[in-house]
Write a protein that holds these residues in place. Structure first.
Motif, PDB file in Angstrom:
ATOM      1  N   GLU A 263      25.383  11.738   2.466  1.00 37.30           N
ATOM      2  CA  GLU A 263      24.024  11.217   2.660  1.00 37.30           C
ATOM      3  C   GLU A 263      23.115  11.725   1.551  1.00 37.30           C
ATOM      4  OE1 GLU A 263      20.624  10.620   6.114  1.00 37.30           O
ATOM      5  OE2 GLU A 263      22.059  12.260   6.311  1.00 37.30           O
ATOM      6  N   LEU A 264      22.446  10.808   0.893  1.00 34.69           N
ATOM      7  CA  LEU A 264      21.491  11.152  -0.148  1.00 34.69           C
ATOM      8  C   LEU A 264      20.086  10.828   0.335  1.00 34.69           C
ATOM      9  CD1 LEU A 264      23.190   9.930  -3.450  1.00 34.69           C
ATOM     10  CD2 LEU A 264      23.219  12.192  -2.403  1.00 34.69           C
ATOM     11  N   PHE A 265      19.176  11.745   0.071  1.00 34.42           N
ATOM     12  CA  PHE A 265      17.792  11.565   0.482  1.00 34.42           C
ATOM     13  C   PHE A 265      16.943  11.182  -0.728  1.00 34.42           C
ATOM     14  CE2 PHE A 265      18.049  13.002   4.814  1.00 34.42           C
ATOM     15  CZ  PHE A 265      19.172  13.818   4.823  1.00 34.42           C
ATOM     16  N   CYS A 266      16.080  10.208  -0.529  1.00 30.26           N
ATOM     17  CA  CYS A 266      15.214   9.790  -1.632  1.00 30.26           C
ATOM     18  C   CYS A 266      13.807   9.519  -1.102  1.00 30.26           C
ATOM     19  CB  CYS A 266      15.780   8.560  -2.327  1.00 30.26           C
ATOM     20  SG  CYS A 266      16.029   7.145  -1.251  1.00 30.26           S
ATOM     21  N   LEU A 267      12.840   9.690  -1.986  1.00 30.68           N
ATOM     22  CA  LEU A 267      11.441   9.428  -1.691  1.00 30.68           C
ATOM     23  C   LEU A 267      11.015   8.242  -2.546  1.00 30.68           C
ATOM     24  CD1 LEU A 267      10.184  13.122  -1.681  1.00 30.68           C
ATOM     25  CD2 LEU A 267      10.431  11.628   0.298  1.00 30.68           C
ATOM     26  N   VAL A 268      10.630   7.164  -1.895  1.00 26.58           N
ATOM     27  CA  VAL A 268      10.299   5.920  -2.585  1.00 26.58           C
ATOM     28  C   VAL A 268       8.785   5.786  -2.684  1.00 26.58           C
ATOM     29  CG1 VAL A 268      10.537   3.413  -2.576  1.00 26.58           C
ATOM     30  CG2 VAL A 268      12.390   4.857  -1.701  1.00 26.58           C
ATOM     31  N   ARG A 269       8.293   5.701  -3.893  1.00 26.30           N
ATOM     32  CA  ARG A 269       6.862   5.486  -4.128  1.00 26.30           C
ATOM     33  C   ARG A 269       6.561   3.998  -3.979  1.00 26.30           C
ATOM     34  NH1 ARG A 269       2.846   7.308  -7.870  1.00 26.30           N
ATOM     35  NH2 ARG A 269       0.938   6.217  -7.293  1.00 26.30           N
ATOM     36  N   LEU A 270       5.601   3.672  -3.110  1.00 24.89           N
ATOM     37  CA  LEU A 270       5.237   2.286  -2.882  1.00 24.89           C
ATOM     38  C   LEU A 270       4.283   1.783  -3.959  1.00 24.89           C
ATOM     39  CD1 LEU A 270       4.651   2.318   0.989  1.00 24.89           C
ATOM     40  CD2 LEU A 270       6.700   1.596  -0.244  1.00 24.89           C
ATOM     41  N   LEU A 271       4.425   0.518  -4.280  1.00 26.56           N
ATOM     42  CA  LEU A 271       3.500  -0.141  -5.200  1.00 26.56           C
ATOM     43  C   LEU A 271       2.974  -1.405  -4.541  1.00 26.56           C
ATOM     44  CD1 LEU A 271       5.341   0.108  -8.637  1.00 26.56           C
ATOM     45  CD2 LEU A 271       3.500   1.549  -7.793  1.00 26.56           C
ATOM     46  N   GLY A 272       1.802  -1.844  -4.981  1.00 27.64           N
ATOM     47  CA  GLY A 272       1.209  -3.047  -4.428  1.00 27.64           C
ATOM     48  C   GLY A 272       0.623  -2.780  -3.060  1.00 27.64           C
ATOM     49  N   GLY A 273       0.518  -3.809  -2.262  1.00 25.77           N
ATOM     50  CA  GLY A 273      -0.062  -3.668  -0.935  1.00 25.77           C
ATOM     51  C   GLY A 273      -1.465  -4.220  -0.888  1.00 25.77           C
ATOM     52  N   GLY A 274      -1.853  -4.731   0.273  1.00 25.91           N
ATOM     53  CA  GLY A 274      -3.185  -5.287   0.450  1.00 25.91           C
ATOM     54  C   GLY A 274      -4.122  -4.288   1.080  1.00 25.91           C
ATOM     55  N   GLY A 275      -5.371  -4.677   1.195  1.00 21.80           N
ATOM     56  CA  GLY A 275      -6.381  -3.762   1.713  1.00 21.80           C
ATOM     57  C   GLY A 275      -6.686  -3.943   3.175  1.00 21.80           C
ATOM     58  N   GLY A 276      -6.350  -5.119   3.749  1.00 18.21           N
ATOM     59  CA  GLY A 276      -6.715  -5.345   5.132  1.00 18.21           C
ATOM     60  C   GLY A 276      -8.194  -5.157   5.334  1.00 18.21           C
ATOM     61  N   GLU A 277      -8.544  -4.314   6.290  1.00 16.67           N
ATOM     62  CA  GLU A 277      -9.944  -4.030   6.555  1.00 16.67           C
ATOM     63  C   GLU A 277     -10.417  -2.782   5.819  1.00 16.67           C
ATOM     64  OE1 GLU A 277     -10.803  -4.375  10.872  1.00 16.67           O
ATOM     65  OE2 GLU A 277      -8.676  -4.859  10.978  1.00 16.67           O
ATOM     66  N   ASN A 278      -9.606  -2.316   4.894  1.00 20.37           N
ATOM     67  CA  ASN A 278      -9.934  -1.101   4.157  1.00 20.37           C
ATOM     68  C   ASN A 278     -11.237  -1.291   3.394  1.00 20.37           C
ATOM     69  OD1 ASN A 278     -10.119   1.015   2.335  1.00 20.37           O
ATOM     70  ND2 ASN A 278      -7.913   1.206   2.143  1.00 20.37           N
ATOM     71  N   ALA A 279     -12.252  -0.563   3.797  1.00 23.60           N
ATOM     72  CA  ALA A 279     -13.580  -0.734   3.210  1.00 23.60           C
ATOM     73  C   ALA A 279     -13.571  -0.488   1.718  1.00 23.60           C
ATOM     74  CB  ALA A 279     -14.573   0.209   3.893  1.00 23.60           C
ATOM     75  N   GLN A 280     -12.737   0.457   1.281  1.00 22.77           N
ATOM     76  CA  GLN A 280     -12.696   0.751  -0.147  1.00 22.77           C
ATOM     77  C   GLN A 280     -12.312  -0.493  -0.935  1.00 22.77           C
ATOM     78  OE1 GLN A 280      -9.977   4.148   0.305  1.00 22.77           O
ATOM     79  NE2 GLN A 280     -11.429   5.289  -0.926  1.00 22.77           N
ATOM     80  N   THR A 281     -11.291  -1.202  -0.479  1.00 28.31           N
ATOM     81  CA  THR A 281     -10.835  -2.390  -1.189  1.00 28.31           C
ATOM     82  C   THR A 281     -11.859  -3.504  -1.108  1.00 28.31           C
ATOM     83  OG1 THR A 281      -8.551  -1.796  -0.711  1.00 28.31           O
ATOM     84  CG2 THR A 281      -8.964  -4.077  -1.343  1.00 28.31           C
ATOM     85  N   LEU A 282     -12.436  -3.701   0.085  1.00 27.89           N
ATOM     86  CA  LEU A 282     -13.408  -4.762   0.242  1.00 27.89           C
ATOM     87  C   LEU A 282     -14.615  -4.552  -0.660  1.00 27.89           C
ATOM     88  CD1 LEU A 282     -13.328  -5.240   4.121  1.00 27.89           C
ATOM     89  CD2 LEU A 282     -12.449  -6.789   2.390  1.00 27.89           C
ATOM     90  N   ILE A 283     -15.124  -3.336  -0.659  1.00 26.47           N
ATOM     91  CA  ILE A 283     -16.298  -3.050  -1.475  1.00 26.47           C
ATOM     92  C   ILE A 283     -15.961  -3.180  -2.956  1.00 26.47           C
ATOM     93  CG2 ILE A 283     -17.964  -1.282  -2.111  1.00 26.47           C
ATOM     94  CD1 ILE A 283     -18.470  -2.529   0.598  1.00 26.47           C
TER      95      ILE A 283
END
Length: 455
Positions: free
Chosen positions: A343-363
């Motif tokens: 078994e190998l363990f890895c940490l995957v960094r996410l890229l992209g993604g939407g803001g939904g109701e995230n105020a930071q993105t909306l503003i």
């Protein structure tokens, strides 16, 4: 596009277990097996925009340390220790340091684990988010911190000015300025009931003695550890992490996520995250966990009929029962280099993604047309005085770099290949779409070219 490739984890010090066993006190009622596996998004503390990180583990007067990994922000330690438990009510503290040959080792963040939540005889693999930390010798990071504040101040000024001009109402300008200030501090407030989070924030502050370059405002570092609470030193000394029973060609352990995008507007950043895993034309999905950006899934998934060249696509979503599920980012892993039976363990960094109701993105979207005006505000005007003049020069001196990935989310996985991959034609990688029949759990405290980065 750039793929995430697995790095085979090999122990750096095969004598670690024996050396630590003889230091264990025979008076302890419990002994803790600890394996420090890997890390990602570690703070860059050196002039080379990297670090030489190692992990210090402390409990009840016992301190253990891993070897340092040179020039890495995605270190693999894979070292095991045995720690005598002084009290189940006393937490174990994990602190990451930058190994500094010529000065004091810089703190890169800390986190504590409460032992009274561990079940004896039950193996736990966990992602630990780091708190606190300092910039150390990374002058560029410290300068960037000042320039970010200058830009934030300029953003608030321009927003207020624009609101006043458009509405002809000075109070509208004041309201907009206040809103921008609130958005810039979004996520700093914490739920009063989340005592563990508050304890770790306090720990991060206490364990950081920032030098003249200052402390880190937000630490997105994550480390993976395995924990097993034993009744004797001998049991802890001989313990080996459990292997999955062979039920399929590939078993994927979905450990959890940290620092996921917050899509719901609240006094505290939150989402209802779940993950889809797609490979070889097959798709599995996790439960959705309520109100968290640091989910612990601990679920296992199985895949068959996989070929060399197949790629595992990890897609995170926010479950929105009142609308469309918001994407939280994606990553991709080439499974061709997986060994059989390990078994190998890895940490995957996410890229992209939407803001939904995230105020930071909306503003941010609303202010985008004002970017030219924001750019016209010099650092000198935004900060003022002698400091403003220095900051203005800093803007001119900072080197150009690739656009920063605003998604700081990390997904932790364990992958175990039970049978060799086939030699038939690989199935084209396909992103996992949102769920239409999701299992919802309330008990939990981009473009496809945007893929994970190499470990």
């Amino acid at each position: 596009s750039q793929d995430v490739y697995l790095k085979v984890c090999e122990p750096q010090n095969r004598n670690t277990m024996t050396a630590n066993y003889f230091s264990c006190s025979s008076m302890s009622a419990h002994f803790l097996y600890v394996k420090v596996i890997n890390g990602t998004q570690i703070i860059a503390a050196d002039l080379s925009n990297s670090s030489d990180p190692y992990v210090s583990i402390s409990h009840g007067g016992t301190v253990k340390k891993t070897q340092h990994v040179s020039n890495s922000l995605t270190p693999v330690w894979n070292e095991s220790f045995v720690i005598p438990v002084a009290s189940l009510d006393e937490p174990v503290i994990f602190q990451v340091f930058d190994d500094d040959t010529f000065g004091t080792d810089d703190s890169l963040g800390a986190v504590q684990v409460n032992l009274n939540k561990l079940r004896p005889g039950h193996e736990t693999v966990k992602l630990l988010k780091l708190y606190g930390g300092e910039h150390g010798s990374n002058i560029q990071a410290a300068l960037a911190l000042h320039t970010q504040k200058a830009k934030a101040d300029a953003t608030a000024q321009v927003a207020a000015s624009a609101a006043t001009t458009v509405t002809g109402n000075a109070s509208a300008g004041g309201w907009m300025s206040s809103l921008i200030s609130k958005v810039q501090n979004f996520g700093n407030e914490q739920d009063e009931d989340n005592t563990e989070e508050l304890q770790n924030i306090e720990l991060g502050a206490k364990t950081t003695t920032a030098n003249f370059l200052g402390a880190v405002d937000a630490n997105f570092g994550v480390i993976t550890v395995a924990l097993y609470l034993c009744s004797s030193a001998e049991e802890a000394e001989s313990y080996q992490m459990k292997k999955h029973q062979e039920k399929a060609q590939l078993t994927v352990r979905l450990i959890g996520g940290r620092n996921l995008l917050a899509t719901d507007f609240s006094h505290r950043p939150c989402s209802d995250p779940y993950v889809t895993l797609s490979v070889g034309g097959q798709r599995n999905e996790s439960r959705a966990l309520k109100n968290t950006i640091h989910p612990d899934w601990n679920e296992f998934f199985e895949f068959n009929n996989l070929q060399h060249g197949d790629r595992l696509v990890i897609s995170a979503f926010d479950n929105d029962r009142a609308g469309h599920d918001d994407p939280l980012g994606e990553g991709i892993l080439d499974i061709s280099s997986l060994p059989v039976g390990e078994e190998l363990f890895c940490l995957v960094r996410l890229l992209g993604g939407g803001g939904g109701e995230n105020a930071q993105t909306l503003i941010h979207d609303k202010l985008h047309p004002l970017s030219a005006d924001i750019a016209s505000y010099s650092a000198e005007a935004a900060i003022g005085g002698a400091s403003g003049k220095v900051a203005a020069k800093v803007f001119q001196m900072l080197p150009a770099s690739e656009e920063e990935n605003e998604n700081k989310g990390t997904i932790g996985l364990g992958l175990m290949l039970h049978q060799p991959l086939g030699d038939q034609e690989a199935t084209p990688a396909a992103r996992g779409g949102p769920s239409s029949n999701l299992t919802y759990n309330e008990d939990q405290e981009s473009d496809f070219e945007a893929v994970g980065r190499p470990l």
